[in-house]
Enzyme design. Structure first.
Site, PDB file in Angstrom:
ATOM      1  N   ALA A 279      25.138  37.268  49.130  1.00  0.00           N
ATOM      2  CA  ALA A 279      24.058  38.240  48.973  1.00  0.00           C
ATOM      3  C   ALA A 279      22.817  37.576  48.382  1.00  0.00           C
ATOM      4  O   ALA A 279      21.691  37.851  48.809  1.00  0.00           O
ATOM      5  CB  ALA A 279      24.512  39.392  48.084  1.00  0.00           C
ATOM      6  N   TYR A 280      23.021  36.697  47.405  1.00  0.00           N
ATOM      7  CA  TYR A 280      21.904  35.999  46.773  1.00  0.00           C
ATOM      8  C   TYR A 280      21.211  35.068  47.762  1.00  0.00           C
ATOM      9  O   TYR A 280      19.979  35.064  47.873  1.00  0.00           O
ATOM     10  CB  TYR A 280      22.416  35.222  45.559  1.00  0.00           C
ATOM     11  CG  TYR A 280      21.343  34.470  44.814  1.00  0.00           C
ATOM     12  CD1 TYR A 280      20.386  35.145  44.076  1.00  0.00           C
ATOM     13  CD2 TYR A 280      21.317  33.076  44.833  1.00  0.00           C
ATOM     14  CE1 TYR A 280      19.400  34.446  43.372  1.00  0.00           C
ATOM     15  CE2 TYR A 280      20.345  32.377  44.131  1.00  0.00           C
ATOM     16  CZ  TYR A 280      19.385  33.067  43.408  1.00  0.00           C
ATOM     17  OH  TYR A 280      18.418  32.371  42.727  1.00  0.00           O
ATOM     18  N   ALA A 281      22.009  34.293  48.507  1.00  0.00           N
ATOM     19  CA  ALA A 281      21.428  33.373  49.487  1.00  0.00           C
ATOM     20  C   ALA A 281      20.671  34.140  50.565  1.00  0.00           C
ATOM     21  O   ALA A 281      19.614  33.695  51.032  1.00  0.00           O
ATOM     22  CB  ALA A 281      22.519  32.513  50.112  1.00  0.00           C
TER      23      ALA A 281
ATOM     24  N   SER B 151      19.109  36.959  50.187  1.00  0.00           N
ATOM     25  CA  SER B 151      17.829  37.418  49.617  1.00  0.00           C
ATOM     26  C   SER B 151      16.818  36.285  49.568  1.00  0.00           C
ATOM     27  O   SER B 151      15.626  36.487  49.825  1.00  0.00           O
ATOM     28  CB  SER B 151      18.048  38.012  48.225  1.00  0.00           C
ATOM     29  OG  SER B 151      18.304  37.015  47.236  1.00  0.00           O
TER      30      SER B 151
END
Length: 254
Positions: free
Chosen positions: A162-164, A166
């Protein structure tokens, strides 16, 4: 007039002004301190830690610099409009916007809580879009917009899905905005740090995990916030021929 003179930009004669989102701690704090040393008037933005931002701004002023603390939710366009207005009112305009503010929530894609996913993307994607939209309208000729991505968009570590995602969106926004600002003499780039010793990175990792990540870097150490601030200072100032790029400040981590 010679060809070289035609393509040489005259250095600014008035002090430059920088707004650093997420400037109260971690990488953002190091960026504020570095730009202040370089002579910038700096606006230290915070979302929740007003005391830390105010303390930093007050210390810069006590050392003979120019600084203010400004607060707002990066994903709220009304609040961030007030932030940009406050900076312009205090210093007469804005030359550099460094958008370090962001959050990181780690979980496997299969089990990621979707409310957490939405919160992550509200801050990291919408927040970047809001800040970039305002910066595009406000940054003066000869200025710079500097977003923040992450090396995990390339290393693809588990639990970072999810972070990557974003930050991959941040990279896309950065490259498009650089081209949309054609003719403005405003550069737009992103810095993609590798493992850097900040509370955001260290939170939830045991000593063995941190040591393993340090060993994975060819330079065999974690980055420090000052390492990243050096890259930002280059893009904010002398790096005028670097535009529409993602710079990986990661010690060689592939």
């Amino acid at each position: 007039m010679s060809t070289s003179a035609l393509h040489h930009r005259t250095p600014p004669t008035t002090p430059r002004v920088a707004l650093v989102t997420g400037g109260s701690g971690g990488i953002g704090r190091a960026v504020v301190e570095r730009l202040a040393r370089d002579g910038y008037a700096v606006a230290v933005h915070y979302a929740g830690n007003r005391n830390a931002a105010t303390e930093l701004a007050d210390r810069i002023v006590a050392d003979g610099g120019r600084a203010i603390a400004v607060g707002g939710d990066v994903a709220d366009e009304a609040e961030m409009t007030e932030v940009f207005d406050a900076v312009a009112s205090a210093f007469g305009g804005i030359d550099v916007v460094v958008h370090t503010a962001g959050i990181m929530i780690l979980a496997p894609i299969q089990s990621m809580d979707l409310d957490a996913f939405d919160r992550l993307h509200r801050t990291n994607v919408r927040g970047t879009f809001v800040v970039d939209q305002l910066a595009a309208a406000r940054v003066r000729e000869g200025g710079a917009i500097i977003n923040f991505s992450t090396t995990v968009t390339r290393t693809s570590f588990p639990n970072y899905g999810a972070y990557a995602a974003s930050k991959a969106a941040v990279e896309g926004l950065t490259l498009v905005l650089a081209r949309e600002l054609r003719g403005r003499d405003v550069t737009v780039n992103a810095v993609a740090p590798g493992p850097t010793a900040t509370p955001l990175f260290l939170d939830g990792k045991d000593d063995a995990a941190v040591a393993a990540l340090a060993r994975a870097v060819p330079l065999e150490r974690l980055g420090q916030p000052d390492d990243i601030a050096e890259t930002v200072a280059f893009l904010a100032g002398p790096g005028r021929w670097v535009n529409g790029q993602v710079l990986f400040a990661n010690g060689g981590l592939a």
